[in-house]
Enzyme design. Structure first.
Site, PDB file in Angstrom:
ATOM      1  CB  SER A 101       4.185  40.111  37.546  1.00 52.54           C
ATOM      2  OG  SER A 101       4.823  39.415  36.510  1.00 52.54           O
ATOM      3  CG  HIS A 126       8.828  41.852  37.315  1.00 51.71           C
ATOM      4  ND1 HIS A 126       9.102  41.265  38.402  1.00 51.71           N
ATOM      5  CD2 HIS A 126       7.790  41.112  36.559  1.00 51.71           C
ATOM      6  CE1 HIS A 126       8.424  39.816  38.229  1.00 51.71           C
ATOM      7  NE2 HIS A 126       7.479  40.025  37.352  1.00 51.71           N
TER       8      HIS A 126
END
Length: 208
Positions: A101, A126
């Site tokens: 992330s 993501h």
């Protein structure tokens, strides 16, 4: 039973006797920074403050940031990313374990040619997430802010990886895990760090 942060001896300049300081404090003095937990305001402020202080102390000496983090707050991650990329100082980023992330974005923010991953590390990208709850007006405002942050994150990945914007948008729609070799091909890192031969060991070697 947790043992806490170990303490190690450190002799301050001009002092005759060493003092016992916690391990991370000692390593910070050697310009070695660690992102070893979820990225929130406290950790982000600590890292940003340390980087700014060390830059002011001597901008010619590079910094090394070791990353083993599942990610966390988008704004906290962007803060660390911005400091690492705007300072006129070399910042080597090294993935140890996982950089997922926002931690993967921080990893990509290291100086060009100095973004590394250890052989068995994992990276994951993501899109930013938002928990929209409450009144309709609040939900709409938060959704708009999440979209704005998403665009910023996309732009940052495009700049650091040199992938097309379309590719980044598609890839952020899911949890995209990468091995070090895949991350290198993607442009997230520049090289995979390998230990040198034992007899000649001086640190990490790299292959591109």
């Amino acid at each position: 039973m947790p043992v806490g942060v170990p303490k190690v001896p450190y002799r301050l300049p001009g002092e005759s006797a060493p003092q016992w300081v916690d391990l991370y404090n000692r390593l910070y003095r050697q310009r070695l920074l660690f992102m070893g937990q979820e990225l929130g305001d406290e950790l982000s402020n600590q890292l940003c403050g340390i980087m700014i202080y060390l830059f002011a102390e001597d901008p010619s000496i590079p910094l090394f940031m070791y990353i083993n983090s599942p990610g966390g707050s988008v704004t906290s991650g962007l803060g660390v990313f911005d400091i690492a990329t705007v300072m006129m100082q070399d910042v080597t980023t090294i993935c140890v374990g996982i950089a997922a992330s926002m931690a993967s974005l921080v990893l990509s923010g290291g100086s060009t040619g100095q973004r590394l991953a250890l052989p068995h590390a994992r990276m994951m990208i993501h899109q930013p997430e938002g928990g929209s709850r409450g009144q309709a007006s609040d939900v709409m405002y938060e959704s708009s802010e999440v979209e704005r942050l998403r665009d910023i994150v996309v732009d940052c990945y495009v700049e650091r990886t040199h992938q097309s914007r379309e590719t980044i948008i598609i890839d952020l729609n899911r949890d995209l895990f990468m091995s070090p070799r895949q991350a290198r091909s993607y442009g997230l890192i520049d090289a995979v760090a390998l230990p040198a031969v034992k007899e000649e060991y001086t640190g990490f070697s790299m292959f591109s």
